[in-house]
Design an enzyme around this catalytic site. Structure first.
Site, PDB file in Angstrom:
ATOM      1  N   CYS A  30      64.957  53.955  -7.588  1.00 29.88           N
ATOM      2  CA  CYS A  30      64.618  54.086  -6.180  1.00 29.88           C
ATOM      3  C   CYS A  30      65.051  55.452  -5.632  1.00 29.88           C
ATOM      4  O   CYS A  30      66.020  56.028  -6.108  1.00 29.88           O
ATOM      5  CB  CYS A  30      65.264  53.023  -5.303  1.00 29.88           C
ATOM      6  SG  CYS A  30      65.027  51.352  -5.915  1.00 29.88           S
ATOM      7  N   ARG A  83      61.183  58.301  -8.822  1.00 36.10           N
ATOM      8  CA  ARG A  83      62.254  57.325  -9.035  1.00 36.10           C
ATOM      9  C   ARG A  83      61.778  55.883  -8.856  1.00 36.10           C
ATOM     10  O   ARG A  83      62.541  54.945  -9.047  1.00 36.10           O
ATOM     11  CB  ARG A  83      63.398  57.590  -8.059  1.00 36.10           C
ATOM     12  CG  ARG A  83      63.969  58.980  -8.168  1.00 36.10           C
ATOM     13  CD  ARG A  83      64.990  59.224  -7.086  1.00 36.10           C
ATOM     14  NE  ARG A  83      66.217  58.531  -7.373  1.00 36.10           N
ATOM     15  CZ  ARG A  83      67.232  59.052  -8.051  1.00 36.10           C
ATOM     16  NH1 ARG A  83      67.162  60.281  -8.492  1.00 36.10           N
ATOM     17  NH2 ARG A  83      68.309  58.364  -8.274  1.00 36.10           N
ATOM     18  N   TRP A 108      61.811  50.925  -6.970  1.00 35.55           N
ATOM     19  CA  TRP A 108      61.529  50.373  -8.300  1.00 35.55           C
ATOM     20  C   TRP A 108      62.278  49.054  -8.354  1.00 35.55           C
ATOM     21  O   TRP A 108      63.503  49.023  -8.312  1.00 35.55           O
ATOM     22  CB  TRP A 108      62.021  51.324  -9.388  1.00 35.55           C
ATOM     23  CG  TRP A 108      61.712  50.854 -10.772  1.00 35.55           C
ATOM     24  CD1 TRP A 108      60.548  51.045 -11.456  1.00 35.55           C
ATOM     25  CD2 TRP A 108      62.574  50.118 -11.648  1.00 35.55           C
ATOM     26  NE1 TRP A 108      60.632  50.472 -12.700  1.00 35.55           N
ATOM     27  CE2 TRP A 108      61.864  49.892 -12.851  1.00 35.55           C
ATOM     28  CE3 TRP A 108      63.871  49.622 -11.554  1.00 35.55           C
ATOM     29  CZ2 TRP A 108      62.402  49.206 -13.929  1.00 35.55           C
ATOM     30  CZ3 TRP A 108      64.415  48.928 -12.624  1.00 35.55           C
ATOM     31  CH2 TRP A 108      63.681  48.737 -13.797  1.00 35.55           C
ATOM     32  N   ASN A 150      69.868  52.302  -3.466  1.00 35.17           N
ATOM     33  CA  ASN A 150      69.497  52.594  -4.854  1.00 35.17           C
ATOM     34  C   ASN A 150      70.635  52.094  -5.723  1.00 35.17           C
ATOM     35  O   ASN A 150      71.765  52.547  -5.573  1.00 35.17           O
ATOM     36  CB  ASN A 150      69.308  54.115  -5.008  1.00 35.17           C
ATOM     37  CG  ASN A 150      69.209  54.535  -6.459  1.00 35.17           C
ATOM     38  OD1 ASN A 150      68.754  53.751  -7.304  1.00 35.17           O
ATOM     39  ND2 ASN A 150      69.626  55.744  -6.759  1.00 35.17           N
ATOM     40  N   GLY A 151      70.337  51.143  -6.611  1.00 34.48           N
ATOM     41  CA  GLY A 151      71.391  50.612  -7.475  1.00 34.48           C
ATOM     42  C   GLY A 151      71.264  49.105  -7.596  1.00 34.48           C
ATOM     43  O   GLY A 151      70.215  48.529  -7.298  1.00 34.48           O
ATOM     44  N   GLU A 190      57.388  58.323 -30.816  1.00 36.94           N
ATOM     45  CA  GLU A 190      57.008  58.935 -29.548  1.00 36.94           C
ATOM     46  C   GLU A 190      55.523  58.668 -29.244  1.00 36.94           C
ATOM     47  O   GLU A 190      55.159  58.342 -28.121  1.00 36.94           O
ATOM     48  CB  GLU A 190      57.315  60.449 -29.610  1.00 36.94           C
ATOM     49  CG  GLU A 190      56.820  61.301 -28.456  1.00 36.94           C
ATOM     50  CD  GLU A 190      57.413  60.943 -27.101  1.00 36.94           C
ATOM     51  OE1 GLU A 190      58.275  60.055 -27.015  1.00 36.94           O
ATOM     52  OE2 GLU A 190      56.959  61.538 -26.108  1.00 36.94           O
ATOM     53  N   LYS A 236      54.081  56.558 -26.050  1.00 39.61           N
ATOM     54  CA  LYS A 236      53.101  57.106 -25.094  1.00 39.61           C
ATOM     55  C   LYS A 236      51.959  56.120 -24.889  1.00 39.61           C
ATOM     56  O   LYS A 236      51.533  55.870 -23.777  1.00 39.61           O
ATOM     57  CB  LYS A 236      52.511  58.442 -25.585  1.00 39.61           C
ATOM     58  CG  LYS A 236      53.426  59.638 -25.637  1.00 39.61           C
ATOM     59  CD  LYS A 236      53.893  60.143 -24.298  1.00 39.61           C
ATOM     60  CE  LYS A 236      55.147  59.462 -23.845  1.00 39.61           C
ATOM     61  NZ  LYS A 236      56.378  60.151 -24.002  1.00 39.61           N
ATOM     62  N   GLU A 265      53.149  53.002 -22.910  1.00 36.77           N
ATOM     63  CA  GLU A 265      53.488  53.252 -21.512  1.00 36.77           C
ATOM     64  C   GLU A 265      52.273  53.360 -20.611  1.00 36.77           C
ATOM     65  O   GLU A 265      52.264  52.811 -19.523  1.00 36.77           O
ATOM     66  CB  GLU A 265      54.240  54.593 -21.394  1.00 36.77           C
ATOM     67  CG  GLU A 265      55.684  54.531 -21.741  1.00 36.77           C
ATOM     68  CD  GLU A 265      56.364  55.846 -21.416  1.00 36.77           C
ATOM     69  OE1 GLU A 265      57.264  55.856 -20.576  1.00 36.77           O
ATOM     70  OE2 GLU A 265      55.994  56.883 -22.003  1.00 36.77           O
ATOM     71  N   HIS A 280      58.020  46.635 -46.018  1.00 30.83           N
ATOM     72  CA  HIS A 280      59.120  45.697 -45.815  1.00 30.83           C
ATOM     73  C   HIS A 280      58.869  44.762 -44.629  1.00 30.83           C
ATOM     74  O   HIS A 280      59.798  44.147 -44.124  1.00 30.83           O
ATOM     75  CB  HIS A 280      60.433  46.451 -45.619  1.00 30.83           C
ATOM     76  CG  HIS A 280      60.807  47.262 -46.818  1.00 30.83           C
ATOM     77  ND1 HIS A 280      61.286  46.699 -47.975  1.00 30.83           N
ATOM     78  CD2 HIS A 280      60.709  48.593 -47.061  1.00 30.83           C
ATOM     79  CE1 HIS A 280      61.497  47.645 -48.881  1.00 30.83           C
ATOM     80  NE2 HIS A 280      61.149  48.809 -48.351  1.00 30.83           N
ATOM     81  N   LYS A 331      59.887  57.284 -13.220  1.00 26.42           N
ATOM     82  CA  LYS A 331      60.158  58.511 -13.969  1.00 26.42           C
ATOM     83  C   LYS A 331      61.632  58.625 -14.334  1.00 26.42           C
ATOM     84  O   LYS A 331      61.981  59.083 -15.409  1.00 26.42           O
ATOM     85  CB  LYS A 331      59.712  59.703 -13.120  1.00 26.42           C
ATOM     86  CG  LYS A 331      59.846  61.044 -13.812  1.00 26.42           C
ATOM     87  CD  LYS A 331      58.826  61.196 -14.916  1.00 26.42           C
ATOM     88  CE  LYS A 331      59.040  62.431 -15.746  1.00 26.42           C
ATOM     89  NZ  LYS A 331      58.463  62.272 -17.098  1.00 26.42           N
TER      90      LYS A 331
HETATM   91  O1  M6R Z   1      65.065  61.485 -17.852  1.00 19.70           O
HETATM   92  P1  M6R Z   1      65.369  61.029 -19.255  1.00 19.70           P
HETATM   93  O2  M6R Z   1      64.862  61.947 -20.292  1.00 19.70           O
HETATM   94  O3  M6R Z   1      66.814  60.700 -19.444  1.00 19.70           O
HETATM   95  O4  M6R Z   1      64.567  59.668 -19.403  1.00 19.70           O
HETATM   96  C1  M6R Z   1      64.664  58.902 -20.558  1.00 19.70           C
HETATM   97  C2  M6R Z   1      63.561  57.902 -20.626  1.00 19.70           C
HETATM   98  O5  M6R Z   1      63.591  57.063 -19.516  1.00 19.70           O
HETATM   99  C3  M6R Z   1      62.183  58.579 -20.701  1.00 19.70           C
HETATM  100  O6  M6R Z   1      62.089  59.440 -21.780  1.00 19.70           O
HETATM  101  C4  M6R Z   1      61.090  57.504 -20.806  1.00 19.70           C
HETATM  102  O7  M6R Z   1      61.179  56.833 -22.016  1.00 19.70           O
HETATM  103  C5  M6R Z   1      59.730  58.165 -20.612  1.00 19.70           C
HETATM  104  N1  M6R Z   1      58.953  57.358 -19.710  1.00 19.70           N
HETATM  105  C6  M6R Z   1      58.987  58.370 -21.884  1.00 19.70           C
HETATM  106  O8  M6R Z   1      57.696  58.816 -21.703  1.00 19.70           O
END
Ligand code: M6R
Length: 610
Positions: free
Chosen positions: A2, A28, A75, A99-100, A480, A484, A487, A503, A605
């Site tokens: 947030c 956020r 969020w 926030n928290g 990675e 992607k 997400e 395995h 984010k």
């Molecule tokens: O800001 P940060 O790099 O610490 O964030 C870590 C993860 O939250 C961030 O990489 C997340 O997995 C992304 N959405 C990946 O695309």
């Protein structure tokens, strides 16, 4: 998570500035939002489900006047993302944004309900608004009521509070979640980060845990956890970080993918001396010669960049490396060599788990370096030394350019350590640096082939599941790639070490399952090719990303697969080159599916809660 933003002015209309501040904090959280102000002895509040565009539509028809106000972009933690659960949470007397997480909120809610109060939301935050109100009604002043409330609540919080009877004050409280005060002529602001305050202020004062600030339009006072007045030092805001625009691109993610050659160039220029082909890192406040072990700690994509870098540290510097997921590491009580080096990798510099791990490591006398994108972030401020990645603002929730810029810094650090511990010669260093300098060009070459990749995506779609395989550094790159896709297109995808497929995951193979394999010819190609044959034997639909030499190795098998050809790579360039097709693959798959690429469901984010 947030985002919180608040403004107190002389006799201005603060609504627009609050909205503008929230725009800068949308990274956020964006599932709902709201603003409350005080006007004519009354708290007024507008909230909306959905992202800030939805709130903006509502605000057009509302005056929402006032010289003081607070706003929030959410969020969801407690309660679904609807209007009732959106912040601010208000009573007749106060409005609160938070926030928290309040860990003892159920208990508090029961106690408050016993006084006859009905909760309007499912949130933990509403309990805070009621507690302050109850204390006010018992005769306490606002500051005392807020302080008493902080003694009742457990957990982490940044709070902004306005009190109906005090339109000349704004309150800010911090424990565990970031909050900063910014000042300008006759106005004061609070924001969850320095970036949100950068439009209005030159200097920012970060609150520390336990602080409560009483903010007027022309001054503010901070009281620490012992209720003592305290002078916190202010810092100049880094204004090089400006609000990003999409320009001609349809999405921030697409823009950020295409920015990679230039931001990587930027990052390289900060850490590489391209005249004498050496790495040029700032001096650390500690000695990094003779390191026996390095721990890399991060979450999400940043964790994967750590996994990629492990091979650089091991092969180039011959240092043993542990790569740790922050949320696990922080509670594992792993023994650590005293005065070892721990490196924290984070785009935002605010990820709660990584930040907690950093604080944990400082207690264990670790030397700490943070590798971050956002300047002045909590991780920068809390680590002994900080290396910025210079990716520029990354707005798309799916990390792209931050991931590759982290790799630039990690590669530079690995080469540097290899050089100072005598494992690399001058020539070795020059050669690795040359490879790094070539990365922007190599990435541009992949981007130039975007149309080929779009064609492949169209042929493979619709996709229900996907498997990503790779060996060595291609394994974290596969992770990675799978992340992607998950997400932004909500398609189930798994990343696996190619050799591990037999395995277990091989049971998933069925006719047509897309299996995406990254295999540069220079490293373990034949081994990965064996796994590719196993997939073909089970009717999987292979997309192979390799170079021409790799493809040549496969002979007639190439007719049975789809392939995407990239430049020849080496240990430095491979993770960069092979990441780009995965980013494009996820992006174009999501486009076909019509999902919200920049603000995918359930994500934010910056993950500032545990
Ligand atoms: O800001 P940060 O790099 O610490 O964030 C870590 C993860 O939250 C961030 O990489 C997340 O997995 C992304 N959405 C990946 O695309």
């Amino acid at each position: 998570m947030c985002g919180i933003f608040g403004v107190i002015a002389n006799n201005d209309n603060v609504k627009d500035q609050i909205f503008d501040g929230l725009r800068r904090l949308e990274y956020r959280g964006y599932d709902s939002s709201g603003i409350a102000t005080i006007n004519n002895d009354q708290i007024n509040c507008i909230k909306s489900q959905g992202n800030l565009d939805q709130l903006q539509k509502k605000l057009i028809n509302e005056d929402l006047l006032g010289n003081v106000g607070i706003g929030h972009t959410r969020w969801a933690t407690h309660g679904v993302p609807n209007e009732a659960n959106a912040h601010p949470h208000i009573t007749d007397e106060v409005a609160v944004v938070h926030n928290g997480i309040i860990e003892n909120f159920s208990l508090l809610k029961n106690q408050i309900s016993e006084t006859g109060i009905n909760f309007k939301s499912e949130t933990d935050t509403e309990a805070i608004a009621h507690l302050i109100t109850l204390y006010l009604k018992s005769g306490m002043g606002s500051y005392e009521a807020i302080r008493a409330t902080t003694e009742d609540i457990k957990g982490s919080y940044a709070l902004a509070i306005i009190v109906r009877s005090e339109p000349n004050k704004l309150y800010a409280v911090r424990k565990g979640s970031p909050l900063a005060i910014g000042s300008s002529d006759s106005k004061n602001y609070i924001g969850s980060d320095g970036y949100s305050l950068g439009n209005y202020c030159n200097e920012v004062t970060y609150l520390k845990d336990g602080d409560i600030a009483i903010i007027k339009n022309d001054a503010f006072e901070i009281f620490d956890h012992q209720n003592e007045f305290i002078n916190r030092k202010s810092q100049i805001i880094d204004k090089t970080v400006t609000l990003a625009e999409k320009g001609a691109f349809k999405h921030f993610m697409s823009k950020e993918i295409h920015e990679q050659p230039s931001v990587i160039q930027d990052s390289i220029s900060h850490y590489i001396n391209n005249e004498d082909l050496t790495v040029n890192l700032p001096k650390f406040p500690f000695n990094i010669t003779n390191l026996k072990n390095i721990t890399l700690v991060a979450c999400g994509s940043s964790y994967y960049s750590g996994l990629v870098a492990r091979e650089w540290f091991e092969k180039l510097a011959r240092v043993k490396v542990d790569v740790e997921i922050a949320s696990e590491f922080r509670y594992r009580e792993a023994p650590m060599d005293s005065s070892g080096l721990t490196v924290f990798i984070s785009q935002s510099g605010e990820t709660a788990d990584t930040l907690a791990a950093l604080k944990h490591c400082k207690k264990l006398n670790q030397k700490t370096i943070s590798i971050v994108n956002v300047p002045n972030s909590s991780m920068c401020r809390n680590s002994d030394s900080s290396l910025k990645i210079f990716a520029g603002p990354e707005i798309g929730v799916a990390s792209t350019k931050a991931f590759t810029c982290q790799l630039v810094v990690l590669a530079s650090l690995a080469i540097h350590i290899g050089r100072i511990n005598g494992n690399l010669s001058d020539d070795d260093e020059n050669n690795y640096v040359k490879s790094l300098l070539d990365v922007p060009r190599l990435i541009s070459n992949v981007l130039d082939q975007e149309e080929d990749l779009i064609k492949i995506v169209k042929e493979l779609n619709p996709i229900k599941n996907a498997l990503y395989l790779g060996r060595g550094q291609m394994y974290p790159v596969a992770l990675e790639g799978a992340l992607k896709l998950k997400e932004i297109s909500y398609i189930h995808a798994e990343g696996y070490p190619a050799g591990e497929m037999k395995h277990g995951p091989i049971a998933l193979l069925e006719k047509g399952l897309p299996v995406i394999i990254g295999a540069p010819s220079f490293n373990l190609f034949d081994k990965t090719a064996s796994n590719l044959y196993e997939v073909i034997a089970r009717d999987g639909n292979v997309l192979l990303i390799t170079d021409q030499e790799g493809l040549n190795h496969l002979g007639d098998t190439t007719k049975k697969i789809k392939s995407f050809i990239v430049d020849e790579a080496n240990i430095i360039t491979a993770p960069f080159i092979y990441t780009i097709p995965y980013q494009l693959f996820a992006y174009h798959t999501a486009l076909l599916k019509g999902t919200d690429v920049d603000q995918p469901r359930n994500l934010a984010k910056s993950v500032t809660v545990e």
